[in-house]
Design a protein around this motif. Structure first.
Motif, PDB file in Angstrom:
ATOM      1  N   VAL A   1    -113.979   3.571  55.508  1.00 26.08           N
ATOM      2  CA  VAL A   1    -114.384   4.493  56.790  1.00 26.08           C
ATOM      3  C   VAL A   1    -115.669   5.453  56.360  1.00 26.08           C
ATOM      4  CG1 VAL A   1    -113.426   6.224  58.329  1.00 26.08           C
ATOM      5  CG2 VAL A   1    -111.831   4.447  57.435  1.00 26.08           C
ATOM      6  N   LEU A   2    -116.642   5.059  57.521  1.00 25.81           N
ATOM      7  CA  LEU A   2    -117.690   6.101  57.297  1.00 25.81           C
ATOM      8  C   LEU A   2    -117.929   7.220  58.197  1.00 25.81           C
ATOM      9  CD1 LEU A   2    -120.413   3.229  56.817  1.00 25.81           C
ATOM     10  CD2 LEU A   2    -118.994   4.226  55.130  1.00 25.81           C
ATOM     11  N   LEU A   3    -118.121   8.259  57.982  1.00 26.01           N
ATOM     12  CA  LEU A   3    -118.596   9.425  59.028  1.00 26.01           C
ATOM     13  C   LEU A   3    -120.133   9.448  59.278  1.00 26.01           C
ATOM     14  CD1 LEU A   3    -115.978  11.865  57.707  1.00 26.01           C
ATOM     15  CD2 LEU A   3    -115.638  10.203  59.230  1.00 26.01           C
ATOM     16  N   ILE A   4    -120.593   9.418  60.300  1.00 23.14           N
ATOM     17  CA  ILE A   4    -122.145   9.431  60.471  1.00 23.14           C
ATOM     18  C   ILE A   4    -122.695  10.282  61.213  1.00 23.14           C
ATOM     19  CG2 ILE A   4    -123.842   7.839  61.363  1.00 23.14           C
ATOM     20  CD1 ILE A   4    -121.841   5.346  61.120  1.00 23.14           C
ATOM     21  N   GLY A   5    -123.576  10.979  60.821  1.00 24.93           N
ATOM     22  CA  GLY A   5    -124.209  12.186  61.492  1.00 24.93           C
ATOM     23  C   GLY A   5    -125.756  12.152  61.019  1.00 24.93           C
ATOM     24  N   ASP A   6    -126.280  13.194  61.005  1.00 27.19           N
ATOM     25  CA  ASP A   6    -127.537  13.593  60.200  1.00 27.19           C
ATOM     26  C   ASP A   6    -127.523  12.605  58.878  1.00 27.19           C
ATOM     27  OD1 ASP A   6    -128.428  14.838  61.941  1.00 27.19           O
ATOM     28  OD2 ASP A   6    -128.004  16.911  61.104  1.00 27.19           O
ATOM     29  N   ASN A   7    -126.355  12.704  58.024  1.00 26.67           N
ATOM     30  CA  ASN A   7    -126.178  11.970  56.912  1.00 26.67           C
ATOM     31  C   ASN A   7    -124.962  11.310  57.120  1.00 26.67           C
ATOM     32  OD1 ASN A   7    -128.364  13.305  55.171  1.00 26.67           O
ATOM     33  ND2 ASN A   7    -126.811  15.138  55.269  1.00 26.67           N
ATOM     34  N   THR A   8    -124.863   9.896  56.356  1.00 25.23           N
ATOM     35  CA  THR A   8    -123.936   9.272  56.433  1.00 25.23           C
ATOM     36  C   THR A   8    -122.726   9.371  55.147  1.00 25.23           C
ATOM     37  OG1 THR A   8    -125.056   7.462  57.421  1.00 25.23           O
ATOM     38  CG2 THR A   8    -122.894   6.885  56.859  1.00 25.23           C
ATOM     39  N   ILE A   9    -121.401   9.747  55.508  1.00 22.43           N
ATOM     40  CA  ILE A   9    -120.518   9.947  54.482  1.00 22.43           C
ATOM     41  C   ILE A   9    -119.554   8.642  54.147  1.00 22.43           C
ATOM     42  CG2 ILE A   9    -118.608  11.397  53.737  1.00 22.43           C
ATOM     43  CD1 ILE A   9    -119.747  13.598  55.493  1.00 22.43           C
ATOM     44  N   ASP A  10    -119.719   8.023  53.071  1.00 21.24           N
ATOM     45  CA  ASP A  10    -118.605   7.010  52.548  1.00 21.24           C
ATOM     46  C   ASP A  10    -117.123   7.883  52.382  1.00 21.24           C
ATOM     47  OD1 ASP A  10    -117.049   5.276  51.551  1.00 21.24           O
ATOM     48  OD2 ASP A  10    -118.758   3.945  50.980  1.00 21.24           O
ATOM     49  N   THR A  11    -116.075   7.565  53.098  1.00 26.64           N
ATOM     50  CA  THR A  11    -114.880   8.345  52.574  1.00 26.64           C
ATOM     51  C   THR A  11    -114.043   7.808  51.624  1.00 26.64           C
ATOM     52  OG1 THR A  11    -113.632   7.184  54.183  1.00 26.64           O
ATOM     53  CG2 THR A  11    -114.872   9.044  55.079  1.00 26.64           C
ATOM     54  N   ASP A  12    -114.413   6.458  51.193  1.00 24.93           N
ATOM     55  CA  ASP A  12    -113.701   5.791  50.103  1.00 24.93           C
ATOM     56  C   ASP A  12    -112.054   5.503  50.842  1.00 24.93           C
ATOM     57  OD1 ASP A  12    -115.291   5.716  47.900  1.00 24.93           O
ATOM     58  OD2 ASP A  12    -115.055   7.800  47.474  1.00 24.93           O
ATOM     59  N   ILE A  13    -112.014   5.634  52.162  1.00 23.32           N
ATOM     60  CA  ILE A  13    -110.764   5.385  52.667  1.00 23.32           C
ATOM     61  C   ILE A  13    -110.768   3.932  53.591  1.00 23.32           C
ATOM     62  CG2 ILE A  13    -109.062   6.010  54.596  1.00 23.32           C
ATOM     63  CD1 ILE A  13    -110.090   8.860  54.251  1.00 23.32           C
ATOM     64  N   LYS A  14    -110.098   3.123  52.960  1.00 23.25           N
ATOM     65  CA  LYS A  14    -110.249   1.737  53.450  1.00 23.25           C
ATOM     66  C   LYS A  14    -109.774   1.421  54.909  1.00 23.25           C
ATOM     67  CE  LYS A  14    -111.503   0.106  49.349  1.00 23.25           C
ATOM     68  NZ  LYS A  14    -112.776  -0.129  49.200  1.00 23.25           N
ATOM     69  N   THR A  15    -108.671   2.157  55.531  1.00 21.04           N
ATOM     70  CA  THR A  15    -108.476   1.954  56.774  1.00 21.04           C
ATOM     71  C   THR A  15    -107.745   3.239  57.420  1.00 21.04           C
ATOM     72  OG1 THR A  15    -106.496   0.871  58.134  1.00 21.04           O
ATOM     73  CG2 THR A  15    -105.962   1.410  55.901  1.00 21.04           C
TER      74      THR A  15
ATOM     75  N   LEU B   1    -126.403   1.659  63.554  1.00 21.72           N
ATOM     76  CA  LEU B   1    -126.112   0.277  63.068  1.00 21.72           C
ATOM     77  C   LEU B   1    -126.926   0.074  61.813  1.00 21.72           C
ATOM     78  CD1 LEU B   1    -125.150  -2.518  63.604  1.00 21.72           C
ATOM     79  CD2 LEU B   1    -127.262  -2.853  64.973  1.00 21.72           C
ATOM     80  N   ASN B   2    -128.016   0.647  61.673  1.00 22.48           N
ATOM     81  CA  ASN B   2    -128.718   0.808  60.518  1.00 22.48           C
ATOM     82  C   ASN B   2    -128.216   1.594  59.126  1.00 22.48           C
ATOM     83  OD1 ASN B   2    -130.846  -0.945  61.798  1.00 22.48           O
ATOM     84  ND2 ASN B   2    -132.016   0.720  62.453  1.00 22.48           N
ATOM     85  N   LYS B   3    -127.668   2.570  59.739  1.00 16.70           N
ATOM     86  CA  LYS B   3    -126.944   3.489  58.634  1.00 16.70           C
ATOM     87  C   LYS B   3    -125.749   2.546  58.276  1.00 16.70           C
ATOM     88  CE  LYS B   3    -128.479   8.038  60.326  1.00 16.70           C
ATOM     89  NZ  LYS B   3    -127.991   9.135  60.879  1.00 16.70           N
ATOM     90  N   ILE B   4    -125.077   2.015  58.899  1.00 18.97           N
ATOM     91  CA  ILE B   4    -123.750   1.142  58.539  1.00 18.97           C
ATOM     92  C   ILE B   4    -124.176   0.326  57.649  1.00 18.97           C
ATOM     93  CG2 ILE B   4    -121.956  -0.030  59.309  1.00 18.97           C
ATOM     94  CD1 ILE B   4    -121.888   1.754  61.815  1.00 18.97           C
ATOM     95  N   ASN B   5    -125.298  -0.625  58.198  1.00 17.54           N
ATOM     96  CA  ASN B   5    -125.542  -1.850  57.359  1.00 17.54           C
ATOM     97  C   ASN B   5    -126.152  -1.562  56.043  1.00 17.54           C
ATOM     98  OD1 ASN B   5    -124.754  -3.496  59.510  1.00 17.54           O
ATOM     99  ND2 ASN B   5    -126.719  -3.551  60.564  1.00 17.54           N
ATOM    100  N   SER B   6    -126.855  -0.516  55.907  1.00 19.73           N
ATOM    101  CA  SER B   6    -127.706  -0.030  54.773  1.00 19.73           C
ATOM    102  C   SER B   6    -126.708   0.411  53.686  1.00 19.73           C
ATOM    103  CB  SER B   6    -128.422   1.034  54.881  1.00 19.73           C
ATOM    104  OG  SER B   6    -127.842   2.146  55.350  1.00 19.73           O
ATOM    105  N   LEU B   7    -125.270   1.075  54.182  1.00 21.18           N
ATOM    106  CA  LEU B   7    -124.313   1.298  52.844  1.00 21.18           C
ATOM    107  C   LEU B   7    -123.442  -0.092  52.290  1.00 21.18           C
ATOM    108  CD1 LEU B   7    -122.954   4.495  53.838  1.00 21.18           C
ATOM    109  CD2 LEU B   7    -124.274   4.081  52.085  1.00 21.18           C
ATOM    110  N   ASN B   8    -123.503  -1.222  53.472  1.00 18.78           N
ATOM    111  CA  ASN B   8    -122.768  -2.335  53.055  1.00 18.78           C
ATOM    112  C   ASN B   8    -121.363  -1.878  52.365  1.00 18.78           C
ATOM    113  OD1 ASN B   8    -122.325  -5.231  52.988  1.00 18.78           O
ATOM    114  ND2 ASN B   8    -123.117  -5.196  51.058  1.00 18.78           N
ATOM    115  N   SER B   9    -120.558  -0.872  53.220  1.00 14.87           N
ATOM    116  CA  SER B   9    -119.392  -0.485  52.452  1.00 14.87           C
ATOM    117  C   SER B   9    -118.232  -1.020  53.467  1.00 14.87           C
ATOM    118  CB  SER B   9    -119.292   1.066  52.668  1.00 14.87           C
ATOM    119  OG  SER B   9    -118.027   1.699  52.310  1.00 14.87           O
ATOM    120  N   LYS B  10    -117.003  -1.067  52.788  1.00 11.69           N
ATOM    121  CA  LYS B  10    -115.772  -1.616  53.561  1.00 11.69           C
ATOM    122  C   LYS B  10    -114.857  -0.427  53.738  1.00 11.69           C
ATOM    123  CE  LYS B  10    -115.844  -6.224  51.659  1.00 11.69           C
ATOM    124  NZ  LYS B  10    -115.191  -7.392  50.834  1.00 11.69           N
TER     125      LYS B  10
END
Length: 336
Positions: free
Chosen positions: A206-220, A195-204
């Protein structure tokens, strides 16, 4: 929780329907009557059109919404022409719908009304807050066909789910579908770290979450299933979808040992079979915000000429949905 207690507990309550003719309007009128008895100033709005005398989809008769003097309503300009209640216009808002601008009115003489509110969650939230600021005590938000998003925690404190015989001639199918919807609306919140990883990015995106969080730049995920799939490796624990989750996407990632996170249960459009299959391979679906589903109401009568035994329907629903409360406001009352 019973409906009397709900009025005392929450500021914003939405009524969600499993289908058209599920009894939402009956429940809404009961809530309005409870507010009148408790001397609460009620505010009304909806997503889409509700309160019409004849169902605009199936052309069947349905209950009308009755509003008392002092009620605040956010509806469209065109919908005002259907009011038998007398009103005064309090404000004209910059929100447009296919039925004109949204206006806030105050009822000055009791009568029937037509609700045709804003089209988005953001606008519903704004008009709800406006009506409370104008002196309202509680906002009741009526749903529309296949629109459950108004149960989102971002716009409502609590929601009531209405189900009924109009779903199926087979009572067992209706109960199964209702149980599945309740399960989706009641999914567990994701662990705090994700939850904290998602909130910290404040991105709209698709996110891939593991040891690091990847912002895919894919909207849907819609139409992008394979692209997302190709970016998943063994380090990915979660996929966060900012929009809807469909059965197509769920089946694509089945067996990959990765869980799904969505904003809330209103974003999930997955049937029971696909959900059970995904869970059977070890997958889970989590939410950022859990919906506060306080009870279910039933309507044992279908507008298509068939009906269930109300007591059998009620007892079977209660067993299937336990410990969630289930009521039939016409057969047994609202619960006190």
């Amino acid at each position: 929780m019973n409906l009397y207690s709900a009025i005392d507990t929450y500021k914003k309550i939405s009524i969600l329907g499993m289908s058209k003719n599920s009894g939402k309007t009956v429940v809404l009128n009961e809530l309005i009557d409870i507010c009148k008895k408790k001397k609460r100033i009620v505010c009304l709005t909806s997503i889409g059109v509700d309160g019409e005398g004849r169902d605009i989809v199936y052309k069947t008769k349905k209950p009308k919404i009755y509003a008392y003097e002092g009620t605040l309503i956010a509806t469209s300009e065109e919908a005002l022409k259907s009011f038998s209640a007398k009103y005064e216009i309090i404000d004209i808002l910059p929100f447009s719908t296919c039925l004109g601008r949204i206006v806030i009115v105050k009822i000055i003489r009791d009568g029937y009304v037509l609700l045709a509110g804003p089209d988005s969650n953001r606008e519903i939230s704004q008009v709800s807050d406006m009506m409370l600021t104008l002196g309202g005590d509680i906002v009741l938000i009526d749903g529309a066909l296949n629109r459950k998003t108004q149960g989102s925690p971002s716009i409502t404190d609590a929601c009531i789910l209405s189900t009924g015989a109009s779903l199926s001639r087979d009572i067992n199918i209706t109960i199964k579908k209702t149980k599945h919807t309740v399960d989706m609306l009641s999914l567990n919140r994701v662990e705090e770290d994700a939850l904290n990883k998602i909130n910290s990015l404040n991105s709209k995106n698709v996110l891939l979450i593991g040891d690091n969080t990847i912002d895919t730049d894919i909207k849907t995920s819609l139409g992008n299933e394979d692209e997302i799939l190709n970016r998943i490796d063994k380090n990915i624990k979660y996929i966060y979808l900012p929009g809807s989750l469909t059965g197509t996407f769920l089946n694509k990632i089945k067996g990959l040992e990765v869980d799904i996170i969505v904003k809330d249960g209103t974003k999930i459009f997955v049937n029971r079979e696909d959900y059970d299959s995904f869970r059977g391979t070890g997958g889970n679906i989590y939410v950022l915000e859990r919906i506060n589903l306080i009870c279910v109401t039933q309507n044992p009568t279908s507008p298509f000429g068939y009906y269930y035994n109300p007591d059998v329907f009620l007892q079977n629903l209660r067993r299937a949905l336990y410990p969630l409360d289930v009521y039939d406001v016409l057969y047994e009352g609202v619960g006190v």
